[in-house]
Design a protein around this motif. Structure first.
Motif, PDB file in Angstrom:
ATOM      1  N   GLU A   1      -2.414  -0.612  -8.291  1.00 29.01           N
ATOM      2  CA  GLU A   1      -1.368  -1.537  -7.869  1.00 29.01           C
ATOM      3  C   GLU A   1      -1.651  -2.974  -8.299  1.00 29.01           C
TER       4      GLU A   1
ATOM      5  N   SER B   1       1.674   6.821  11.565  1.00 28.84           N
ATOM      6  CA  SER B   1       1.293   6.224  10.281  1.00 28.84           C
ATOM      7  C   SER B   1      -0.054   5.509  10.359  1.00 28.84           C
TER       8      SER B   1
ATOM      9  N   SER C   1      -6.078   0.082  -5.740  1.00 25.38           N
ATOM     10  CA  SER C   1      -5.103   1.167  -5.726  1.00 25.38           C
ATOM     11  C   SER C   1      -4.497   1.346  -4.352  1.00 25.38           C
ATOM     12  N   ARG C   2      -3.292   1.885  -4.347  1.00 25.90           N
ATOM     13  CA  ARG C   2      -2.630   2.294  -3.110  1.00 25.90           C
ATOM     14  C   ARG C   2      -2.106   3.695  -3.345  1.00 25.90           C
ATOM     15  N   ASP C   3      -2.439   4.589  -2.438  1.00 27.80           N
ATOM     16  CA  ASP C   3      -2.037   5.994  -2.542  1.00 27.80           C
ATOM     17  C   ASP C   3      -2.464   6.599  -3.880  1.00 27.80           C
ATOM     18  N   GLY C   4      -3.636   6.198  -4.339  1.00 32.25           N
ATOM     19  CA  GLY C   4      -4.189   6.763  -5.567  1.00 32.25           C
ATOM     20  C   GLY C   4      -3.616   6.202  -6.857  1.00 32.25           C
ATOM     21  N   GLU C   5      -2.707   5.256  -6.771  1.00 29.30           N
ATOM     22  CA  GLU C   5      -2.097   4.656  -7.953  1.00 29.30           C
ATOM     23  C   GLU C   5      -2.529   3.202  -8.083  1.00 29.30           C
TER      24      GLU C   5
ATOM     25  N   THR D   1       1.043  -1.287   7.614  1.00 30.39           N
ATOM     26  CA  THR D   1       2.276  -0.575   7.890  1.00 30.39           C
ATOM     27  C   THR D   1       3.437  -1.528   8.181  1.00 30.39           C
TER      28      THR D   1
END
Length: 106
Positions: free
Chosen positions: A13, A70, A7-11, A99
């Motif tokens: 992927e 970031s 996952s990335r940012d809770g979603e 990043t």
């Protein structure tokens, strides 16, 4: 089926599964895949050097403050990394690579 979800940012992927299960899945979908994955290039051949950090940051259009924020470090520490005065730890290297959209640094 053994699947690992990344996952990335809770979603979700990516989904990662064993090669044999992938081949069976592709065969069930009516697609024939190669027997073995293509050999990858050596990882070091794909990585830019840390000395290129400032140029990479500028190419992405990021200010030192934006990149530092970031990554979770101070702009002063980022400047020391860019000048070669400090060598960041592995977590900061991974965050910088993430990043900047790079394969990664170790």
């Amino acid at each position: 089926m053994t699947v690992q979800i990344i996952s990335r940012d809770g979603e979700p992927e990516y989904a990662v599964l064993p090669w044999g299960e992938y081949q069976a899945l592709m065969q069930a979908a009516g697609r024939q895949e190669h027997a073995e994955p293509a050999a990858a290039q050596p990882v070091n051949a794909l990585k830019p050097s840390l000395e290129q950090l400032q140029a990479l940051r500028e190419a992405k259009g990021l200010s030192p403050e934006a990149l530092a924020r970031s990554v979770g470090i101070s702009p002063h520490y980022l400047a020391m990394i860019e000048r070669g005065e400090r060598r960041p730890d592995a977590a900061i290297l991974r965050s910088l690579a993430w990043t900047l959209g790079l394969e990664g640094w170790s």
